[in-house]
Design a protein around this motif. Structure first.
Motif, PDB file in Angstrom:
ATOM      1  N   GLU A 185      52.577  42.415 119.742  1.00  0.00           N
ATOM      2  CA  GLU A 185      51.136  43.246 119.655  1.00  0.00           C
ATOM      3  C   GLU A 185      49.796  42.527 120.999  1.00  0.00           C
ATOM      4  OE1 GLU A 185      49.542  42.336 116.133  1.00  0.00           O
ATOM      5  OE2 GLU A 185      50.553  43.730 114.965  1.00  0.00           O
ATOM      6  N   ALA A 186      49.940  43.690 121.777  1.00  0.00           N
ATOM      7  CA  ALA A 186      48.543  42.993 122.236  1.00  0.00           C
ATOM      8  C   ALA A 186      47.464  42.523 122.086  1.00  0.00           C
ATOM      9  CB  ALA A 186      48.260  44.089 123.788  1.00  0.00           C
ATOM     10  N   THR A 187      46.965  41.235 123.079  1.00  0.00           N
ATOM     11  CA  THR A 187      45.741  40.141 122.260  1.00  0.00           C
ATOM     12  C   THR A 187      44.710  41.026 122.677  1.00  0.00           C
ATOM     13  OG1 THR A 187      47.019  39.019 123.744  1.00  0.00           O
ATOM     14  CG2 THR A 187      44.865  38.692 123.374  1.00  0.00           C
ATOM     15  N   PRO A 188      43.869  41.191 122.075  1.00  0.00           N
ATOM     16  CA  PRO A 188      42.789  42.433 122.004  1.00  0.00           C
ATOM     17  C   PRO A 188      42.186  41.571 122.736  1.00  0.00           C
ATOM     18  CG  PRO A 188      42.874  40.145 119.865  1.00  0.00           C
ATOM     19  CD  PRO A 188      44.263  40.563 120.671  1.00  0.00           C
ATOM     20  N   GLU A 189      41.046  42.243 123.968  1.00  0.00           N
ATOM     21  CA  GLU A 189      40.373  42.568 124.462  1.00  0.00           C
ATOM     22  C   GLU A 189      38.896  41.580 124.330  1.00  0.00           C
ATOM     23  OE1 GLU A 189      40.636  45.118 127.756  1.00  0.00           O
ATOM     24  OE2 GLU A 189      42.668  45.886 126.878  1.00  0.00           O
ATOM     25  N   LEU A 190      38.123  41.304 125.133  1.00  0.00           N
ATOM     26  CA  LEU A 190      36.415  40.756 124.833  1.00  0.00           C
ATOM     27  C   LEU A 190      36.026  41.903 125.255  1.00  0.00           C
ATOM     28  CD1 LEU A 190      34.708  38.637 123.498  1.00  0.00           C
ATOM     29  CD2 LEU A 190      35.235  37.455 126.404  1.00  0.00           C
ATOM     30  N   ILE A 191      34.887  42.200 124.353  1.00  0.00           N
ATOM     31  CA  ILE A 191      34.487  43.203 123.886  1.00  0.00           C
ATOM     32  C   ILE A 191      32.820  42.234 125.361  1.00  0.00           C
ATOM     33  CG2 ILE A 191      32.480  45.278 123.153  1.00  0.00           C
ATOM     34  CD1 ILE A 191      35.146  45.645 121.616  1.00  0.00           C
ATOM     35  N   SER A 209      41.858  42.907 115.930  1.00  0.00           N
ATOM     36  CA  SER A 209      40.668  41.121 115.288  1.00  0.00           C
ATOM     37  C   SER A 209      42.201  40.477 115.854  1.00  0.00           C
ATOM     38  CB  SER A 209      41.585  41.765 113.630  1.00  0.00           C
ATOM     39  OG  SER A 209      41.285  40.364 112.694  1.00  0.00           O
ATOM     40  N   PRO A 210      42.128  38.946 116.209  1.00  0.00           N
ATOM     41  CA  PRO A 210      42.746  38.424 116.199  1.00  0.00           C
ATOM     42  C   PRO A 210      43.674  37.594 115.104  1.00  0.00           C
ATOM     43  CG  PRO A 210      40.991  37.549 116.881  1.00  0.00           C
ATOM     44  CD  PRO A 210      40.635  38.804 116.473  1.00  0.00           C
ATOM     45  N   VAL A 211      45.017  36.726 115.560  1.00  0.00           N
ATOM     46  CA  VAL A 211      45.850  37.212 114.744  1.00  0.00           C
ATOM     47  C   VAL A 211      45.776  35.229 114.817  1.00  0.00           C
ATOM     48  CG1 VAL A 211      48.347  36.809 114.232  1.00  0.00           C
ATOM     49  CG2 VAL A 211      46.785  38.953 114.767  1.00  0.00           C
ATOM     50  N   HIS A 212      45.802  34.543 114.267  1.00  0.00           N
ATOM     51  CA  HIS A 212      45.891  33.277 114.088  1.00  0.00           C
ATOM     52  C   HIS A 212      47.492  32.405 113.554  1.00  0.00           C
ATOM     53  CE1 HIS A 212      44.738  28.743 114.225  1.00  0.00           C
ATOM     54  NE2 HIS A 212      45.017  29.069 112.794  1.00  0.00           N
ATOM     55  N   HIS A 213      47.869  32.416 114.655  1.00  0.00           N
ATOM     56  CA  HIS A 213      49.673  31.788 114.365  1.00  0.00           C
ATOM     57  C   HIS A 213      49.534  29.997 113.761  1.00  0.00           C
ATOM     58  CE1 HIS A 213      51.071  35.483 116.263  1.00  0.00           C
ATOM     59  NE2 HIS A 213      50.287  35.288 116.945  1.00  0.00           N
ATOM     60  N   GLU A 214      50.474  29.971 112.924  1.00  0.00           N
ATOM     61  CA  GLU A 214      49.796  28.192 112.617  1.00  0.00           C
ATOM     62  C   GLU A 214      51.368  28.176 113.071  1.00  0.00           C
ATOM     63  OE1 GLU A 214      48.513  26.935 109.842  1.00  0.00           O
ATOM     64  OE2 GLU A 214      47.412  28.615 109.269  1.00  0.00           O
ATOM     65  N   ASP A 215      50.901  26.662 113.788  1.00  0.00           N
ATOM     66  CA  ASP A 215      52.229  25.861 114.157  1.00  0.00           C
ATOM     67  C   ASP A 215      53.221  26.074 113.599  1.00  0.00           C
ATOM     68  OD1 ASP A 215      52.982  24.908 116.405  1.00  0.00           O
ATOM     69  OD2 ASP A 215      51.661  22.339 115.467  1.00  0.00           O
ATOM     70  N   ALA A 216      54.511  26.275 113.932  1.00  0.00           N
ATOM     71  CA  ALA A 216      56.201  25.648 113.455  1.00  0.00           C
ATOM     72  C   ALA A 216      55.867  24.733 113.088  1.00  0.00           C
ATOM     73  CB  ALA A 216      56.805  26.181 114.563  1.00  0.00           C
ATOM     74  N   GLY A 256      37.334  43.737 115.825  1.00  0.00           N
ATOM     75  CA  GLY A 256      38.045  41.989 115.792  1.00  0.00           C
ATOM     76  C   GLY A 256      36.124  40.810 116.154  1.00  0.00           C
ATOM     77  N   VAL A 257      36.296  40.163 115.957  1.00  0.00           N
ATOM     78  CA  VAL A 257      35.962  38.851 116.118  1.00  0.00           C
ATOM     79  C   VAL A 257      36.265  37.559 115.752  1.00  0.00           C
ATOM     80  CG1 VAL A 257      33.339  40.048 115.225  1.00  0.00           C
ATOM     81  CG2 VAL A 257      34.234  38.694 113.921  1.00  0.00           C
ATOM     82  N   ARG A 258      35.210  36.585 116.960  1.00  0.00           N
ATOM     83  CA  ARG A 258      35.872  35.257 116.938  1.00  0.00           C
ATOM     84  C   ARG A 258      34.166  34.850 116.499  1.00  0.00           C
ATOM     85  NH1 ARG A 258      38.513  34.930 121.556  1.00  0.00           N
ATOM     86  NH2 ARG A 258      41.131  35.437 120.161  1.00  0.00           N
ATOM     87  N   VAL A 259      34.821  33.683 115.710  1.00  0.00           N
ATOM     88  CA  VAL A 259      33.099  33.252 115.417  1.00  0.00           C
ATOM     89  C   VAL A 259      34.097  31.453 115.900  1.00  0.00           C
ATOM     90  CG1 VAL A 259      31.094  32.619 113.483  1.00  0.00           C
ATOM     91  CG2 VAL A 259      32.655  34.529 113.973  1.00  0.00           C
TER      92      VAL A 259
END
Length: 79
Positions: free
Chosen positions: A11-17, A69-76, A41-44
């Motif tokens: 998936e492409a990284t969401p772009e900032l509007i 929507s951004p996807v948060h990846h947990e650190d492995a 998507g939002v980031r607060v």
């Protein structure tokens, strides 16, 4: 690697509007509802800001409006 992990990686990284700087939680909620209705998507982020004339701090919010929507990846290594 699972199919879900592969899909997330491709998936492409969401772009900032736009970025909005808000002073009340009611404004944050209103912006979140509007973004949801539009399918964005939002980031607060919250932070404290000191009043210039005193030592009083006020809570502020930075809301980034994104194309998806951004996807948060947990650190492995955290597992």
């Amino acid at each position: 690697m699972t199919d879900l992990e592969e899909a997330v990686e491709t998936e492409a990284t969401p772009e900032l509007i736009a970025t909005h700087y808000l002073t009340s939680v009611d404004d944050v909620v209103e912006h979140l509802r509007a973004a949801s209705q539009l399918g964005l998507g939002v980031r607060v982020t919250s932070y404290l800001e000191q009043d210039e004339d005193s030592e009083v701090y006020a809570e502020r919010w930075e809301l980034d409006l994104l194309t998806s929507s951004p996807v948060h990846h947990e650190d492995a290594t955290a597992e």
